[in-house]
Design a protein around this motif. Structure first.
Motif, PDB file in Angstrom:
ATOM      1  N   VAL A 135       3.391  -1.516 -26.883  1.00  0.00           N
ATOM      2  CA  VAL A 135       3.788  -0.916 -28.165  1.00  0.00           C
ATOM      3  C   VAL A 135       2.546  -0.586 -28.989  1.00  0.00           C
ATOM      4  N   PRO A 149       2.851  -4.444 -34.287  1.00  0.00           N
ATOM      5  CA  PRO A 149       4.100  -3.679 -34.285  1.00  0.00           C
ATOM      6  C   PRO A 149       4.970  -4.002 -35.499  1.00  0.00           C
ATOM      7  N   LEU A 167       9.740   2.316 -28.832  1.00  0.00           N
ATOM      8  CA  LEU A 167      10.099   1.437 -27.715  1.00  0.00           C
ATOM      9  C   LEU A 167      10.296   2.230 -26.425  1.00  0.00           C
TER      10      LEU A 167
END
Length: 179
Positions: A135, A149, A167
């Motif tokens: 991510v 994130p 995602l």
């Protein structure tokens, strides 16, 4: 009124009012026979049926030994890409949130969803760590640097769709890397 090169041909109306059905039928009739048979409507495998967030993945099961020694079931092995997809599906099923890991309605932030997927027995802490690295790679590669994130999740400009797209891209990257 006389027809000129600039006036369109008369519109043929069918009971549905558009003529589209007749046009499609004429097109299909013009195709060779093998193609015509293959032109049946496509019915998606999953359709629009509501499914559980973990559909398609086995649930963790307690073995007899697990019960005897009173320990939790072994986690279901998932790849980092699988974890990221489950995280997105979890958010889709329970709702998305900013500023907290979860709330009383069951909504979760990105970290809360990852923790929930792990707590439900899918993957290991190492799987989650690998997924979070993917991510972060996507955030930096797409010009959205963030300290984590979770920092990106809580930005006022971030929307739920942004999280799902993030995602999805991270899962695609993890798949390409074999993670």
């Amino acid at each position: 009124m006389p027809r000129t090169a600039l006036t369109p041909p008369p519109l043929l109306l069918t009971p549905d009012g558009s003529g589209l059905a007749d046009e499609i039928e004429a097109y299909l009739a013009s195709l060779p026979e093998p193609v015509r048979r293959a032109a049946a409507p496509h019915v998606p495998l999953h359709g629009s049926t509501v499914q559980l967030w973990n559909a398609g993945h086995p649930e963790p099961r307690l073995t007899l030994l697990d019960r005897l020694v009173r320990r939790p079931a072994r986690p279901v092995p998932v790849t980092a890409a699988g974890h990221l997809r489950l995280t997105s599906r979890y958010i889709g099923a329970f709702g998305w949130l900013q500023g907290a890991m979860w709330d009383e309605q069951g909504r979760v932030c990105l970290l809360g969803a990852q923790a929930a997927v792990l707590a439900h027995g899918y993957g290991t802490p190492a799987t989650v760590t690998t997924a979070r690295v993917q991510v972060m790679e996507i955030l930096h590669a797409t010009g959205r640097p963030a300290s984590s994130p979770d920092d990106y999740n809580d930005r006022p400009t971030t929307r739920q769709g942004d999280i799902h797209q993030l995602l999805d891209r991270a899962a695609a990257r993890a798949t390409a890397l074999g993670l």
